[in-house]
Scaffold this active site. Structure first.
Site, mmCIF file in Angstrom:
data_model
loop_
_atom_site.group_PDB
_atom_site.id
_atom_site.type_symbol
_atom_site.label_atom_id
_atom_site.label_comp_id
_atom_site.label_asym_id
_atom_site.label_seq_id
_atom_site.Cartn_x
_atom_site.Cartn_y
_atom_site.Cartn_z
ATOM 1 N N GLY A 15 0.846 -1.192 0.000
ATOM 2 C CA GLY A 15 0.000 0.000 0.000
ATOM 3 C C GLY A 15 0.875 1.234 0.000
ATOM 4 O O GLY A 15 2.115 1.132 -0.036
ATOM 5 N N GLU B 168 -10.538 -12.443 -0.747
ATOM 6 C CA GLU B 168 -9.690 -13.516 -1.256
ATOM 7 C C GLU B 168 -9.179 -13.276 -2.670
ATOM 8 O O GLU B 168 -8.077 -13.683 -3.029
ATOM 9 C CB GLU B 168 -10.444 -14.863 -1.242
ATOM 10 C CG GLU B 168 -10.763 -15.404 0.122
ATOM 11 C CD GLU B 168 -11.990 -14.772 0.765
ATOM 12 O OE1 GLU B 168 -12.411 -15.258 1.790
ATOM 13 O OE2 GLU B 168 -12.526 -13.766 0.233
ATOM 14 N N ASP C 3 -11.872 8.334 -6.638
ATOM 15 C CA ASP C 3 -10.877 7.452 -7.258
ATOM 16 C C ASP C 3 -11.490 6.081 -7.515
ATOM 17 O O ASP C 3 -10.888 5.052 -7.223
ATOM 18 C CB ASP C 3 -9.663 7.347 -6.336
ATOM 19 C CG ASP C 3 -8.437 6.848 -7.083
ATOM 20 O OD1 ASP C 3 -7.412 6.596 -6.436
ATOM 21 O OD2 ASP C 3 -8.513 6.704 -8.309
ATOM 22 N N GLU D 68 -11.793 -6.688 6.510
ATOM 23 C CA GLU D 68 -12.148 -8.030 6.066
ATOM 24 C C GLU D 68 -11.222 -8.444 4.932
ATOM 25 O O GLU D 68 -10.713 -7.584 4.188
ATOM 26 C CB GLU D 68 -13.606 -8.056 5.616
ATOM 27 C CG GLU D 68 -13.881 -7.214 4.398
ATOM 28 C CD GLU D 68 -15.341 -7.308 3.940
ATOM 29 O OE1 GLU D 68 -15.917 -6.271 3.642
ATOM 30 O OE2 GLU D 68 -15.872 -8.427 3.902
ATOM 31 N N VAL E 293 0.783 -4.689 2.890
ATOM 32 C CA VAL E 293 -0.545 -5.217 3.195
ATOM 33 C C VAL E 293 -0.356 -6.721 3.380
ATOM 34 O O VAL E 293 0.268 -7.373 2.537
ATOM 35 C CB VAL E 293 -1.537 -4.939 2.057
ATOM 36 C CG1 VAL E 293 -2.921 -5.426 2.432
ATOM 37 C CG2 VAL E 293 -1.569 -3.463 1.724
ATOM 38 N N GLY F 183 -8.550 -10.418 -4.200
ATOM 39 C CA GLY F 183 -7.751 -9.204 -4.411
ATOM 40 C C GLY F 183 -8.465 -8.156 -5.233
ATOM 41 O O GLY F 183 -9.702 -8.090 -5.267
#
Ligand code: AMP
Length: 979
Positions: free
Chosen positions: A633, A706, A749, A703, A638, A708
């Site tokens: 990040g 999975e 964004d 959370e 991350v 991405g």
């Protein structure tokens, strides 16, 4: 030397103080030899025999005194030696020799030759042997030549008056067992009255609660470093040391001891704290009185145990008063708005003496008679959602949404503080019951006269509960901001008198059930007659108006009371009383009105950390297990990992951490993402689990998704999804964006790279950091954090003059749709940013990706309307996508265009939905069509009778008219395609 001065000095380098920092100069001296105290002969050796002579004389107190004398002044070439016996060194490395003597002035001796001397020499010789046989002069080391000085003391020797000299010399670096002293006379007239040999010691000393032993000084000018030991009941803070100087003085104290807990310093010792007082830390200077609600019955207490019923949390300082759990929260006010309830309560009357009171809200669903209750399903299972959260609320309020309509609930709010878990007794709880309600439609009818209008409306379904009264609000058209009138009635018919003839009034009605007021229905405009007539309007032509009435607990109780009591015009207070603005706003955590919520920008907080505390839960780092790095990040790595909160099941989480060496500004920017994300609670917005701010590294826990980010996920699975699956992704993103725009949050964004995908293909909007928000400097308009404004995703007005709104987010959403359908293709491919800006300005738009249904491309083009008010709202987009998912037949027609959409090409020959409705004289349904998501004519082609009913088009004649026109459109469309 006081502590404070000492500790200041300790921070400096000790060698700077070697010369200046003398602590004790009162050395103690140990005598090795004293000729005066010798009782018998001294036994010193003299040679030659006619040289030094031992002679006893009486001192002034008539005490016999041993002296050695020589006075061979009349003869030349004298070399007379006098040597002491072995003087043991006793460990001293430096010794002092003090001699007292008289020396005759040669001039005072009549007839002496010129060889007469007025000095003598002093020597020493180190030896391990107690006897010295063959001593050669050469073995002796000269200490000094001694002469009589000015400080003579007069001494009577016989009948003569002599002057007594005292001289001290030192011998350094002794290392053998002992040494001999020798005095050499070379032709003087001397009487050695006294020879004293001694060495110096640094005496035992106590400083800074450390004891330093009596220490022999070093040889030469060396310092002896001495380690001190703490006095009884003291402990080392820093190892105590001091230097014993050659002069027997203590120098440069370093380090110190402090009294251990339960003891305080008194006159260089540590004495126990008396009962009733305590000292928790060795660093505290003194014993203190026990804090409130604690006591110590014994001496030496390092902590005062709490009184019964009071506690001390692990994190509480020992100096803090003992505290107890809080009493129950009080005065709960619940405001029901259909299936949401806003709860506010007063803090407990007794906070238990602490400032860390938090609240947990528990929910139970009950039967109508309230006899049997069971826990509400949790948020994940479609049960109620709690905003900002269910547990650990710091403010006395919560909004509960997604309750079931017309259902009884019992909520309990418990107050807790830092010692609630220690008390072992049940938490103090307040209970209250709530019944949810449901929206219903009623039909409004009217009858007019010259100065009155009679309104009638249909009673809502019994299912919503008994209507207690109706409230009618009316005002003269265009005069709303001056004043308006509120009337109440129990009947479903009301005549409003005293109106002006030939004037248009606007009416709105709402109902109150035992659950409270519902929302106002839509506006109805009615004009009073010009003539005096009293004809009831034809019921067939009655204006049909959907008036939504919702039961709910009274929200505007006070306001309504004002109306009821006065029964006349009330001044309109803008922003407080706009029936359209029946919204709930969260401002600095305060619940205002029910309806929707407004996002609070963390910058509105004076203290950004408060925003984090208000919106993000602090997670104990021990509940987190980091497993592996999954991305990078802006502020650091991350990782994925697991979170196990007490009494919750373990879940997979993503962990963003703030890299080391950050500035305060970076920390704030990093955490701002959490304080923004923490305000959201929606299945299509990435969910914040909490933050770790109390230890380093600072972390944001969300959370785990999975699959991405959406862009890379689509590229990886190019061509592998059905159009319905792609629509599902787009629908999810639109739903998340609708939620954000309803909360007045502008994302700025929105792009596939900022959407995360979980294992169920659910897409969630992410990336809420503040740091990418543009700076004030117009030059900075083209840059965001470490890069440019995402030109390809950004609307022209946001690029040109930074007008970022939900409508500019809609533009970006159109680009995301394009990314989804093209499986992660780069928008505008390899065109330069400047070319993209130019092409958009000239009206060109991205073509439909391969295999893209026409309706979807039409929706994209609608999102890319130049005028931002012409773009659909997210709510409409969600509805459109829902329609398409329900009617997949509409997706069959593919655009298959691969060329730029020319601005000159009309999107559809028939024009817009509004124009079409006007053309068939059904313009009154424009709003219904638009809010149901029918923003392009293409989407209208799929509308059926059921869809019309849901939209509120219920008159059979109108339905027929619209459906016939749709059929015509479909035929037209088909022929257009064939051509
Ligand atoms: P960000 O700083 O939010 O741009 O995150 C950087 C990258 O980390 C993203 O592009 C994702 O690949 C990954 N990532 C961030 N958050 C999550 C999450 N909640 N679940 C899975 N991956 C994530």
């Amino acid at each position: 030397m006081g502590f404070s001065t000492l500790s200041n000095l300790q921070t400096l380098r000790p060698h700077l103080f070697l010369l200046s920092f003398i602590v004790f100069v009162s050395f103690s001296a140990v005598t090795l030899l004293d000729s005066m105290s010798a009782l018998g002969d001294l036994g010193w050796e003299a040679y030659p025999a006619e040289g030094w002579e031992e002679i006893s004389v009486m001192d002034e107190r008539n005490t016999p005194m041993r002296t050695y004398q020589v006075c061979n002044v009349m003869e030349a070439s004298q070399n007379n030696w006098l040597r002491t016996g072995l003087i043991p060194r006793e460990g001293a490395r430096r010794v002092y020799v003090e001699i007292k003597f008289t020396l005759r002035d040669c001039n005072s001796l009549p007839g002496v030759p010129g060889t007469c001397k007025e000095t003598f020499n002093m020597y020493y010789h180190e030896s391990n042997s107690p006897s010295l046989r063959h001593v050669r002069e050469s073995q002796f080391i000269k200490i000094d030549t001694i002469a009589a000085d000015e400080s003579f003391t007069q001494v009577d020797v016989g009948d003569r008056v002599m002057k007594l000299n005292t001289e001290v010399r030192d011998i350094s670096n002794l290392s053998k067992k002992g040494f001999y002293l020798a005095f050499q006379d070379v032709g003087a007239c001397i009487a050695l009255v006294s020879v004293r040999v001694f060495y110096k010691r640094c005496p035992m000393a106590v400083l800074n609660l450390a004891r330093f032993p009596d220490t022999v000084t070093g040889g030469d000018s060396a310092l002896v470093e001495v380690r001190g030991s703490c006095v009884e009941d003291a402990e080392e803070l820093e190892a105590p040391r001091m230097y014993c100087s050659a002069d027997g003085g203590w120098l440069v104290p370093i380090g110190r001891c402090v009294c251990r807990p339960g003891f305080e310093e008194h006159e260089g010792r540590c004495q126990p704290c008396r009962s009733g007082s305590y000292k928790a830390s060795s660093l505290d200077a003194h014993c203190s009185k026990c804090p409130a609600h604690s006591h110590s019955t014994q001496e030496q207490a390092s902590e005062c145990p709490c009184e019964k019923g009071f506690f001390r949390a692990d994190v509480d300082p020992r100096s803090m008063a003992c505290t107890r759990p809080p009493s129950a929260p009080e005065s709960v006010i619940s405001t029901v708005n259909e299936t949401s309830v806003a709860l506010e309560w007063s803090p407990p009357r007794d906070s238990g003496g602490r400032g860390d009171v938090t609240y947990n809200v528990h929910c139970k669903q009950c039967t109508a008679d309230g006899v049997s209750c069971w826990p509400c399903r949790s948020g994940g299972g479609g049960g109620p959602h709690f905003v900002p959260r269910q547990f650990g609320l710091s403010l006395p309020q919560v909004l509960v949404t997604d309750l079931q309509p017309r259902t009884n609930y019992t909520f309990s709010v418990e107050a807790l503080n830092g010692v609630s878990d220690l008390s072992g007794s049940p938490h103090q709880v307040v209970f209250f019951n709530v019944t949810t309600s449901q929206k219903v439609n009623v039909v409004l009818k009217e009858r007019k006269s010259r100065d009155s209008i009679t309104l009638a409306w249909q009673e809502p379904d019994q299912a919503v509960g008994t209507v207690l009264e109706y409230e009618v609000i009316y005002y003269e058209k265009n005069q709303r901001h001056q004043n308006y009138t509120v009337l109440k009635t129990r009947s479903n018919i009301m005549t409003v008198d005293g109106l002006k003839p030939g004037t248009t009034y606007v009416f709105r009605v709402r109902a109150r059930t035992d659950g409270g007021y519902g929302n106002y229905g839509g506006e109805i405009e009615l004009e009073t007659s010009h003539e005096d007539m009293l004809a009831m309007g034809d019921p067939n032509q009655a204006t049909i108006l959907a008036v939504s009435i919702a039961g709910g607990v009274v929200l505007l109780v006070l306001l309504v009371a004002c109306f009821v009591v006065s029964g006349r015009h009330c001044g309109y207070i803008k922003a407080k009383q706009d029936p359209d603005e029946d919204k709930m706003q969260f401002q600095h955590g305060r619940v205002k009105l029910p309806g929707s919520r407004t996002y609070i920008h963390p910058h509105t907080y004076e203290d950004p950390n408060q925003a984090v505390r208000d919106f993000a839960k602090e997670i104990d780092v021990s509940s987190i297990r980091i497993e592996r790095v999954i991305g990078a990040g802006e502020f650091g790595e991350v990782c994925s990992g697991r979170l196990k909160l007490p009494s919750k099941r373990e879940i997979c989480v993503a962990i963003k951490s703030l890299k080391a060496g950050y500035s305060e500004q970076q920390r704030r920017d990093f955490l701002s993402e959490a304080s923004i994300m923490g305000q959201f609670d929606h299945p299509n917005i990435i969910h914040l689990e909490g933050v770790v701010t109390k230890c380093k590294p600072v972390m944001i826990i969300t959370e785990f998704m999975e699959n991405g980010s959406l862009d890379s996920f689509l590229k990886k699975h190019d061509g592998q999804f059905t159009i319905i699956q792609l629509l599902g992704m787009m629908r999810g993103i639109a739903a998340g964006m609708k939620y954000l725009s309803d909360m007045n949050y502008v994302h700025r964004d929105l792009a596939a790279r900022n959407i995360l995908v979980n294992s169920n293909l659910v897409c969630k909007v992410s990336d809420f950091g503040l740091s990418r928000v543009l700076e004030d400097d117009p030059e900075a308009a083209y840059t965001t954090r470490g890069g440019k404004i995402p030109i390809r995703w950004t609307s022209p007005e946001a690029i040109a003059y930074r007008k970022f709104t939900s409508a500019s987010d809609v533009w970006s959403y159109g680009i995301v749709m394009w990314e989804v359908v093209s499986y992660g293709e780069r928008p505008y491919w390899e065109m330069s940013n400047q070319d993209v800006i130019k092409a958009i300005d000239e009206g060109y738009r991205l073509p439909a990706p391969m295999d893209c249904p026409v309706v979807l491309h039409q929706l994209m083009l609608a999102c890319w309307e130049k005028g931002r008010s012409d773009r659909p709202k997210f709510g409409q987009i969600v509805n459109t996508l829902d329609q398409l998912i329900r009617n997949p037949g509409c997706l069959k027609e593919l655009a298959n265009s691969s060329v730029w959409q020319d601005p000159g090409t009309p999107e559809l020959a028939a024009g817009t939905v509004e124009e079409w409705l006007d053309s068939i004289k059904m313009g009154q349904y424009k709003d219904q069509f638009s809010s149901a998501g029918y923003v392009t004519l293409d989407s209208v082609l799929c509308v059926n009778v059921g869809d019309l009913g849901k939209m509120g088009v219920i008159l059979a004649g109108h339905q027929k008219k619209i459906l016939t026109s749709i059929q015509n459109l479909q035929t037209e469309q088909a022929s257009h395609v064939h051509v």
